[in-house]
Design an enzyme around this catalytic site. Structure first.
Site, PDB file in Angstrom:
ATOM      1  N   HIS A 235     -10.240  -4.807  -3.401  1.00  0.00           N
ATOM      2  CA  HIS A 235      -8.594  -4.950  -3.047  1.00  0.00           C
ATOM      3  C   HIS A 235      -9.107  -5.613  -1.364  1.00  0.00           C
ATOM      4  O   HIS A 235      -9.669  -5.211  -0.510  1.00  0.00           O
ATOM      5  CB  HIS A 235      -7.902  -3.958  -2.888  1.00  0.00           C
ATOM      6  CG  HIS A 235      -8.505  -2.820  -2.468  1.00  0.00           C
ATOM      7  ND1 HIS A 235      -9.586  -2.065  -3.205  1.00  0.00           N
ATOM      8  CD2 HIS A 235      -8.583  -2.023  -1.230  1.00  0.00           C
ATOM      9  CE1 HIS A 235      -9.962  -0.996  -2.534  1.00  0.00           C
ATOM     10  NE2 HIS A 235      -9.250  -0.976  -1.386  1.00  0.00           N
ATOM     11  N   LEU A 236      -8.063  -6.721  -1.155  1.00  0.00           N
ATOM     12  CA  LEU A 236      -8.273  -7.057   0.200  1.00  0.00           C
ATOM     13  C   LEU A 236      -6.949  -6.593   1.182  1.00  0.00           C
ATOM     14  O   LEU A 236      -5.818  -6.662   0.715  1.00  0.00           O
ATOM     15  CB  LEU A 236      -7.920  -8.776   0.324  1.00  0.00           C
ATOM     16  CG  LEU A 236      -7.691  -9.396   1.628  1.00  0.00           C
ATOM     17  CD1 LEU A 236      -9.210  -9.290   2.384  1.00  0.00           C
ATOM     18  CD2 LEU A 236      -7.493 -10.886   1.324  1.00  0.00           C
ATOM     19  N   HIS A 237      -7.073  -5.701   2.088  1.00  0.00           N
ATOM     20  CA  HIS A 237      -6.131  -4.967   2.740  1.00  0.00           C
ATOM     21  C   HIS A 237      -5.475  -6.453   3.814  1.00  0.00           C
ATOM     22  O   HIS A 237      -6.109  -7.018   4.335  1.00  0.00           O
ATOM     23  CB  HIS A 237      -6.421  -4.143   3.885  1.00  0.00           C
ATOM     24  CG  HIS A 237      -6.977  -2.789   2.987  1.00  0.00           C
ATOM     25  ND1 HIS A 237      -6.262  -1.705   3.113  1.00  0.00           N
ATOM     26  CD2 HIS A 237      -8.121  -2.602   2.585  1.00  0.00           C
ATOM     27  CE1 HIS A 237      -6.922  -0.754   2.157  1.00  0.00           C
ATOM     28  NE2 HIS A 237      -8.238  -1.243   2.025  1.00  0.00           N
TER      29      HIS A 237
ATOM     30  N   SER B  51     -12.032   3.791  -1.601  1.00  0.00           N
ATOM     31  CA  SER B  51     -11.652   4.948  -2.282  1.00  0.00           C
ATOM     32  C   SER B  51     -11.335   4.349  -3.490  1.00  0.00           C
ATOM     33  O   SER B  51     -11.188   5.231  -4.493  1.00  0.00           O
ATOM     34  CB  SER B  51     -10.786   5.639  -1.366  1.00  0.00           C
ATOM     35  OG  SER B  51      -9.676   4.854  -1.252  1.00  0.00           O
TER      36      SER B  51
ATOM     37  N   ASP C 159       0.786  -1.167   0.018  1.00  0.00           N
ATOM     38  CA  ASP C 159      -0.087  -0.007  -0.069  1.00  0.00           C
ATOM     39  C   ASP C 159       0.812   1.350   0.125  1.00  0.00           C
ATOM     40  O   ASP C 159       2.015   1.277   0.800  1.00  0.00           O
ATOM     41  CB  ASP C 159      -0.845  -0.069   1.039  1.00  0.00           C
ATOM     42  CG  ASP C 159      -2.036   0.944   1.243  1.00  0.00           C
ATOM     43  OD1 ASP C 159      -3.351   0.537   0.703  1.00  0.00           O
ATOM     44  OD2 ASP C 159      -1.804   2.106   1.097  1.00  0.00           O
TER      45      ASP C 159
HETATM   46  P1  5GP Z   1      -9.875   1.579   0.352  1.00  0.00           P
HETATM   47  O1  5GP Z   1      -9.745   2.979   1.020  1.00  0.00           O
HETATM   48  O2  5GP Z   1     -10.426   1.741  -1.135  1.00  0.00           O
HETATM   49  O3  5GP Z   1     -10.249   0.247   0.958  1.00  0.00           O
HETATM   50  O4  5GP Z   1      -8.167   1.546   0.121  1.00  0.00           O
HETATM   51  C1  5GP Z   1      -7.809   2.038  -0.784  1.00  0.00           C
HETATM   52  C2  5GP Z   1      -5.946   1.870  -0.737  1.00  0.00           C
HETATM   53  O5  5GP Z   1      -5.238   1.879  -1.801  1.00  0.00           O
HETATM   54  C3  5GP Z   1      -5.692   2.700   0.459  1.00  0.00           C
HETATM   55  O6  5GP Z   1      -4.946   2.023   1.726  1.00  0.00           O
HETATM   56  C4  5GP Z   1      -4.503   3.778  -0.333  1.00  0.00           C
HETATM   57  O7  5GP Z   1      -3.472   3.817   0.269  1.00  0.00           O
HETATM   58  C5  5GP Z   1      -4.140   2.797  -1.607  1.00  0.00           C
HETATM   59  N1  5GP Z   1      -3.786   3.110  -2.760  1.00  0.00           N
HETATM   60  C6  5GP Z   1      -4.364   4.244  -3.205  1.00  0.00           C
HETATM   61  N2  5GP Z   1      -3.821   4.584  -4.514  1.00  0.00           N
HETATM   62  C7  5GP Z   1      -2.709   3.724  -4.603  1.00  0.00           C
HETATM   63  C8  5GP Z   1      -1.516   3.616  -5.602  1.00  0.00           C
HETATM   64  O8  5GP Z   1      -1.298   4.248  -6.414  1.00  0.00           O
HETATM   65  N3  5GP Z   1      -0.597   2.815  -5.028  1.00  0.00           N
HETATM   66  C9  5GP Z   1      -0.545   1.970  -4.066  1.00  0.00           C
HETATM   67  N4  5GP Z   1       0.313   1.223  -3.946  1.00  0.00           N
HETATM   68  N5  5GP Z   1      -1.562   2.035  -3.232  1.00  0.00           N
HETATM   69  C10 5GP Z   1      -2.456   3.139  -3.267  1.00  0.00           C
END
Ligand code: 5GP
Ligand code: ZN
Length: 114
Positions: free
Chosen positions: A100-102, A95, A30
């Protein structure tokens, strides 16, 4: 799928620290880590969110958890514990609209999440 940054990462149009890849999935660090280990594991097929899943996605999405298991072992957080999270929609704070799985670990985590 217009302007999907995660599809761009899969296609190497955008850079990322990729840590694993197979025919179904890709895993990368991330960009804004919230824990010592914070890896995103995504299906190679563009699926907007859990709301957009179909039966055909069953295998690909199951694979994300097997990859998480292996990466947790590799990072040595399998015993201390880790969190696997998929945010869906506005209230959960999604976002990026490519599932995606964190995989988060390496520190104690509070429950419930904020
Ligand atoms: P969400 O908020 O949708 O669950 O998680 C999106 C995640 O994607 C966030 O933790 C954010 O830091 C990560 N992220 C957003 N844009 C990018 C990117 O361009 N590259 C990487 N490696 N991570 C990203
Ligand atoms: Zn995508």
């Amino acid at each position: 799928m217009p302007n999907c940054i995660f599809c761009d990462i899969i296609q190497r149009k955008m850079s990322a620290k990729i840590v694993f890849e197979d025919s179904y999935s890709l895993a990368f660090e991330d960009i804004n880590p919230k824990a010592p280990t914070h890896i995103l594991i995504i299906p190679k097929r563009h699926i907007e969110s859990v709301n957009a899943m179909t039966e055909e996605d069953e295998l690909a999405l199951g694979r994300l958890f097997l990859v998480a298991r292996d990466l947790a072992q590799e990072r040595k957080i399998n015993r201390s514990g880790f969190r696997t999270v998929i945010n869906t929609g506005h209230n959960a704070g999604q976002s990026v609209f490519h599932v995606h799985l964190h995989l988060l670990g390496g520190r104690p985590m509070a429950w419930p999440p904020g």
